[in-house]
Design an enzyme around this catalytic site. Structure first.
Site, short mmCIF file in Angstrom:
data_model
loop_
_atom_site.label_atom_id
_atom_site.label_comp_id
_atom_site.label_asym_id
_atom_site.label_seq_id
_atom_site.Cartn_x
_atom_site.Cartn_y
_atom_site.Cartn_z
N ASN A 69 -10.18 -0.15 0.70
CA ASN A 69 -8.45 0.09 0.45
C ASN A 69 -8.02 -0.74 -0.86
OD1 ASN A 69 -5.76 -0.59 0.81
ND2 ASN A 69 -5.77 -1.23 2.85
N HIS A 129 -3.17 7.15 2.95
CA HIS A 129 -3.55 5.89 2.53
C HIS A 129 -4.84 5.47 2.86
CE1 HIS A 129 -3.95 1.79 1.36
NE2 HIS A 129 -3.76 1.21 2.70
N CYS A 145 0.87 -1.15 0.03
CA CYS A 145 -0.08 0.10 0.00
C CYS A 145 0.75 1.37 -0.08
CB CYS A 145 -0.89 -0.14 1.24
SG CYS A 145 -1.72 -1.41 1.15
C1 LIG Z 1 -10.24 -5.30 10.58
C2 LIG Z 1 -10.86 -4.39 11.33
C3 LIG Z 1 -11.84 -3.21 10.53
C4 LIG Z 1 -11.50 -4.83 12.66
O1 LIG Z 1 -12.16 -3.81 13.50
P1 LIG Z 1 -11.69 -3.88 15.15
O2 LIG Z 1 -12.61 -2.76 15.45
O3 LIG Z 1 -10.29 -4.15 15.17
O4 LIG Z 1 -12.49 -5.28 15.45
P2 LIG Z 1 -12.05 -6.59 16.18
O5 LIG Z 1 -11.14 -7.27 15.36
O6 LIG Z 1 -11.67 -5.88 17.47
O7 LIG Z 1 -13.28 -7.26 16.23
C5 LIG Z 1 -14.51 -6.91 16.87
C6 LIG Z 1 -15.37 -7.94 16.79
O8 LIG Z 1 -15.98 -7.87 15.48
C7 LIG Z 1 -16.07 -9.32 14.84
N1 LIG Z 1 -16.00 -8.79 13.31
C8 LIG Z 1 -14.75 -8.97 12.69
N2 LIG Z 1 -15.04 -8.75 11.43
C9 LIG Z 1 -16.24 -8.58 11.35
C10 LIG Z 1 -17.19 -8.14 10.23
N3 LIG Z 1 -16.96 -7.91 8.95
N4 LIG Z 1 -18.40 -8.09 10.76
C11 LIG Z 1 -19.07 -8.15 11.77
N5 LIG Z 1 -18.15 -8.50 12.81
C12 LIG Z 1 -16.68 -8.67 12.71
C13 LIG Z 1 -14.70 -9.75 15.42
O9 LIG Z 1 -14.97 -11.33 15.42
C14 LIG Z 1 -14.89 -9.43 16.83
O10 LIG Z 1 -15.81 -10.26 17.71
P3 LIG Z 1 -15.56 -10.83 19.00
O11 LIG Z 1 -15.53 -9.53 19.72
O12 LIG Z 1 -16.73 -11.57 19.41
O13 LIG Z 1 -14.43 -11.49 19.13
C15 LIG Z 1 -9.70 -3.43 11.93
O14 LIG Z 1 -8.84 -3.85 12.82
C16 LIG Z 1 -8.60 -2.80 10.85
O15 LIG Z 1 -9.17 -2.01 10.12
N6 LIG Z 1 -7.46 -3.01 10.95
C17 LIG Z 1 -6.69 -2.53 9.74
C18 LIG Z 1 -6.55 -3.42 8.67
C19 LIG Z 1 -5.97 -2.63 7.59
O16 LIG Z 1 -5.73 -1.53 7.19
N7 LIG Z 1 -5.36 -3.47 6.71
C20 LIG Z 1 -4.69 -3.20 5.28
C21 LIG Z 1 -3.58 -2.58 5.71
S1 LIG Z 1 -2.73 -1.66 4.10
#
Ligand SMILES: CC(C)(COP(=O)(O)OP(=O)(O)OC[C@H]1O[C@@H](n2cnc3c(N)ncnc32)[C@H](O)[C@@H]1OP(=O)(O)O)[C@@H](O)C(=O)NCCC(=O)NCCS
Length: 331
Positions: free
Chosen positions: A288, A258, A116
């Site tokens: 993204n 980004h 990215c």
């Molecule tokens: C992936 C992302 C959106 C998850 O959001 P988050 O707030 O961190 O959520 P968590 O991982 O803490 O998960 C919270 C809960 O939601 C659930 N969950 C995960 N994805 C889900 C979805 N698509 N829909 C609904 N629930 C979801 C999880 O299982 C978790 O449940 P639990 O509490 O029962 O275990 C976030 O971590 C993120 O954006 N990370 C960076 C990713 C990124 O930028 N990648 C590319 C880099 S270039």
């Protein structure tokens, strides 16, 4: 006296494939819902490449727009730097396919993989090749067909990514031109590579039926870890760019980060008390799009009449690797 060169952005363009995958569409594929996705990421929809299209096809549209914007023809180009993690095929480079589709001369054409952060890596390399006098006009493309590497049964990744292409023409200008790339700062932390990767499909783990059955060809991510590192690295590298140019944050007209997740973007802006309405956003529309993310956001900012010639822009990105980078330029 030796002439000294600088790099101006002569033209820009982007392309989003027509097909749209909305949050409601994703509700039919995995256990998720529109409100959760919007609250946690800011993403409403993403664009998906058509059957039979590949990365260089998306790049072609973006490159043609950038050439038209620069009032140049493909014959004017001296080099193509094609930033992507999702090339048309492993060999040859997508840049070579783009070169022939555009109708360029037999110019240098090469792919760059910095995930990215790819577009900032590409711009920086172009800037250096222009400053030394090596080339005059370089096409930097960021283009991805990430949907081809997404497991649409994995709700943690499939909600985040989309396909797109963006392109800028970097051109030689004189030292007295104020509208130039002013500084750039690039990093990588290879020790954190396991946080975001596509494990199989190359030399370490070639594709076999067992590998495919285990889904190891798909993108895998440790979301929470990536989130923290994204905020840390983008804030750090922005500080580097501001300090290298002695620019107070208040002088930045637009920040173009980004577009991975709205919460990541806001957390970075908050570290500088930077007004949210001066941050260019496209994440709601594109998700993204990896190396295409910054040029697509830029184009959205331009089309909304926000970004104008002569303004000071701060770009920043992070990605798999973990790569990160920043750039300040006067557009
Ligand atoms: C992936 C992302 C959106 C998850 O959001 P988050 O707030 O961190 O959520 P968590 O991982 O803490 O998960 C919270 C809960 O939601 C659930 N969950 C995960 N994805 C889900 C979805 N698509 N829909 C609904 N629930 C979801 C999880 O299982 C978790 O449940 P639990 O509490 O029962 O275990 C976030 O971590 C993120 O954006 N990370 C960076 C990713 C990124 O930028 N990648 C590319 C880099 S270039």
């Amino acid at each position: 006296m030796t002439e000294r060169y600088r790099t101006r952005i002569a033209g820009t363009g982007s392309y989003l494939p027509e097909k749209i995958l909305s949050n409601h569409d994703l509700e039919k594929l995995v256990e998720t819902n529109h409100d959760w996705i919007v609250e946690r990421t800011g993403i409403h929809r993403r664009h998906i490449v058509a059957e039979g299209q590949a990365t260089s096809d998306l790049a072609l549209h973006a490159a043609q727009s950038a050439l038209a914007d620069a009032k140049m023809t493909p014959q004017d180009l001296d080099c193509i730097l094609f930033c992507t993690v999702t090339p048309d095929q492993p060999m040859p480079a997508s840049a070579c396919f783009l070169q022939t589709k555009l109708g360029c001369r037999n110019i240098m054409a090469v792919d760059l993989n910095a995930a990215c952060t790819g577009f900032l890596y590409g711009l920086t390399i172009a800037d250096q090749m222009i400053r030394t006098g090596f080339y005059k006009n370089i096409l930097v493309v960021g283009a991805e067909c990430i949907s081809r590497y997404i497991n649409y049964k994995d709700r943690e990744t499939c909600i985040l990514f989309g396909d797109a292409a963006g392109a800028w023409i970097c051109s030689r200008t004189s030292e007295s031109d104020p509208n130039v790339i002013m500084t750039s700062h690039l990093h990588a932390e290879g020790s954190l590579a396991d946080l975001l990767q596509m494990e199989a499909g190359a030399a370490r783990k070639p594709l076999t039926q067992e590998v495919l059955d285990r889904g190891e060809q798909f993108m895998k991510m440790k979301g929470r870890e990536i989130f923290k590192n994204a905020v840390r690295t983008m804030a750090t590298t922005c500080k580097e760019a501001l300090s290298a140019t002695n620019t107070p944050m208040g002088q930045i007209d637009w920040m173009i980060p980004h577009q991975a997740n709205l919460r990541i973007i806001e957390a970075v802006a908050d570290q500088f008390d930077f007004p949210k309405d001066k941050v260019i956003l496209s994440v709601h529309e594109t998700g993204n799009t990896s190396a295409a993310s910054i040029p697509c956001a830029f184009e959205m900012g331009k089309s909304e009449n926000k970004i104008k010639r002569g303004q000071l822009l701060l770009l920043t990105a992070f990605g798999a690797g973990l790569t990160s980078g920043s750039m300040i330029l006067r557009y």
